[in-house]
Each structure stands twice: as structure tokens, then as C-alpha cells.
Motif scaffolding. Structure first.
Motif, mmCIF file in Angstrom:
data_model
loop_
_atom_site.group_PDB
_atom_site.id
_atom_site.type_symbol
_atom_site.label_atom_id
_atom_site.label_comp_id
_atom_site.label_asym_id
_atom_site.label_seq_id
_atom_site.Cartn_x
_atom_site.Cartn_y
_atom_site.Cartn_z
ATOM 1 N N LYS A 3 -50.546 -16.519 -13.359
ATOM 2 C CA LYS A 3 -51.802 -15.823 -13.622
ATOM 3 C C LYS A 3 -52.075 -14.799 -12.528
ATOM 4 O O LYS A 3 -51.692 -14.980 -11.384
ATOM 5 N N MET A 4 -52.763 -13.730 -12.907
ATOM 6 C CA MET A 4 -53.182 -12.711 -11.938
ATOM 7 C C MET A 4 -54.395 -13.252 -11.193
ATOM 8 O O MET A 4 -55.276 -13.866 -11.796
ATOM 9 N N LYS A 5 -54.433 -13.025 -9.887
ATOM 10 C CA LYS A 5 -55.570 -13.503 -9.094
ATOM 11 C C LYS A 5 -56.559 -12.369 -8.848
ATOM 12 O O LYS A 5 -56.167 -11.222 -8.630
ATOM 13 N N LEU A 62 -60.453 -6.797 -9.929
ATOM 14 C CA LEU A 62 -61.285 -7.843 -10.530
ATOM 15 C C LEU A 62 -60.670 -8.348 -11.825
ATOM 16 O O LEU A 62 -61.388 -8.700 -12.756
ATOM 17 N N VAL A 63 -59.362 -8.433 -11.867
ATOM 18 C CA VAL A 63 -58.644 -8.720 -13.107
ATOM 19 C C VAL A 63 -59.035 -10.070 -13.714
ATOM 20 O O VAL A 63 -59.086 -10.208 -14.931
ATOM 21 N N GLY A 64 -59.354 -11.072 -12.912
ATOM 22 C CA GLY A 64 -59.692 -12.386 -13.445
ATOM 23 C C GLY A 64 -61.143 -12.564 -13.801
ATOM 24 O O GLY A 64 -61.553 -13.571 -14.369
#
Length: 65
Positions: A3-5, A62-64
Motif C-alpha cells: 500500500k502507498m503510505k 496525501l495518497v492514503g
């Protein structure tokens, strides 16, 4: 793929508005306030929106969120 953090520094500095824009606080309000005018200090206390040109870059941080 993992997952991207979300970038920890960015999530503390930016909030998303209801319309999806990004809100930020203004800089230069923390110290050496004696030489700044009352009006300038008051206006630095208000939040503002992130510029449209910078928004995609901050969206990636702010991807998540």
C-alpha cells in the motif's frame, strides 16, 4: 505491491475542504513578531487554500487520505 503510505508531514499540514481543495496555514507567524504590523499578524493567522498549481503535488503526498 504494498500500500502507498500518506506522508506524515503533509497530513499534519493540510486539510481537505468539502469541495476537494486543500487548506493550509500561513507561515511566518511563530517568532520575531515585534517588527510585523498588527494587520499582518492578524492576516497570517487565517488559513488559505493551496494554489492550483501545487495541488497535484500535495495530492500525491496525501495518497492514503
Amino acid at each position: 505491491m504494498p500500500k502507498m503510505k500518506t506522508n506524515s508531514g503533509a497530513k499534519k499540514r493540510f486539510k481537505r475542504t468539502a469541495s476537494g481543495r486543500l487548506k493550509r496555514e500561513k507561515a511566518y507567524k511563530s517568532h520575531i513578531l515585534t517588527k510585523k504590523s498588527r494587520k499582518r499578524k492578524r492576516e497570517l493567522g487565517q488559513s488559505t487554500l493551496v494554489d492550483k498549481a501545487d495541488q497535484p503535488r500535495i495530492d500525491r503526498l496525501l495518497v492514503g487520505k
